[in-house]
Structure formats: C-alpha cells, structure tokens
Design a protein around this motif. Structure first.
Motif: not given
Length: 200
Positions: A113-124, A142-150, A152-159
């Motif tokens: 499962s590969v996600y891409t992000i613009k270079p300036e946000l990659f290291d956050v 954890m905090e970055r992960t929560i934002c990533d899930l939000l 990409s929410r169309s690709r993540i199971e809601i549960q």
C-alpha cells in the motif's frame, strides 16, 4: 588477509546481522566481490533481494527487509498504527509513504500500500519503531499517523480508523499540541476537531 580470514570476518558480520548479509556491508569492510560471492555460495546463502542475502535457518524480518530495499520509505497509515499499538491487527499489506516523484510501480506491483506526499511534508513526524524481530525502521509518529489516516480516509476501513482514534484518545503519551499542529499542515484540522469533540 587470507580467504579464511575474510570468511571468518563475514561469519562475524552474518551473526551480527541476525543471519542477513548485504553486499554493501561486505564491500565497506574491504571485502572484494569475488570473495564475497564465493562465501555466499559456500555458506549456501539465499538471495532475498538485490544485494541482500540470508542464511537458510534465518527467519526473515519482512519489515526490515522492505526498509533495506527501499530506504526512501517510511512505514505509515495502518502499518504505523501497528508500531504504536493503536491496532491489534498486523498490517497486511504493509503501508509506506514515499516522496512524490519516487517511482512506486515496483512497490505497488509487490502488493504494498503506497502513499506519496510532497517532499516538504515527507519528514514531518518521522520517528523510529522496532519490528517484531527487534530491528529499527523509520515510522511516522502517532500524531502524524492520525493525520495521514484522516487524509486517506477513503482508502481506510472506518472501523480501523475509529478504533485507532479511540485508542489514541486513551493514551497517556499523546501530544495534542503536535496533533493540531500537524492537522493544520495537512489541512485536516476541521474534520479532526469533529472527531476529537466526540472522543475527548
């Protein structure tokens, strides 16, 4: 140094690396490739990726192997939840994030499962985590992960997402200031607030 001494050196390296050996490590120690390949053949090491070999009795740490093969990637999304104990499911397939512009064709073909992000946000929020085998790999906090899930929410199971948020809300080590700061950077502040109002 004799061939035997070189082989002893490689034996030591193999033991140090839990049965995994990289061509680049051997070369960095001054071992020429012909000797290295002779060693591979004699010790019956198996090639698991380009320039990476393992001994027959080694349990392969798939997460660490992925990190060795693709040093540009950071474990993210469901995989990051696993590292932070925010899910009880082992991630399958592994989720990783790479900088936009990095070729993802091969990784996607392998079922990742590969996600891409613009270079300036990659290291956050890049931190490190331990694989179940004890190897250290890059993983988003954890905090970055929560934002990533939000994001990409169309690709993540809601549960998966709701379970992770509830688990995060219960954590003593959560950092809500960082979470809101990241949410602003990733433009998910509004939706995050809606979720947090219910949970906190």
């Amino acid at each position: 140094m004799t061939k035997l001494e070189r082989f002893a050196q490689l034996d030591g390296l193999l033991a140090e690396q839990d049965g995994m050996l990289q061509t680049s490590q051997a070369v960095a120690r001054g071992i020429v490739k012909p000797i290295f390949y002779e060693y591979i053949k004699e010790r019956k090491l198996e090639q698991v990726a380009h320039g990476i070999y393992v001994s027959e009795d080694t349990w392969i740490d798939a997460m660490f192997l992925l990190h060795l093969r693709c040093g540009q990637a950071v474990f993210s999304h469901e995989s990051a939840l696993f590292f932070h104990d925010l899910t009880d499911r082992e991630p399958s397939p592994y989720a990783i994030t790479v900088r936009r512009g990095y070729s993802t064709t091969r990784l996607k073909a392998e079922g990742l499962s590969v996600y891409t992000i613009k270079p300036e946000l990659f290291d956050v929020g890049v931190s490190s985590g331990q694989t179940p085998f004890g190897h250290t790999v890059p993983v988003y906090d954890m905090e970055r992960t929560i934002c990533d899930l939000l994001r990409s929410r169309s690709r993540i199971e809601i549960q998966t997402f709701q379970g992770a948020l509830k688990a995060y809300a219960r954590r003593k080590d959560k950092n809500l200031r960082a979470l809101m700061q990241y949410a602003g950077m990733f433009k998910v502040e509004k939706i995050l607030r809606q979720y947090l109002e219910v949970l906190l």
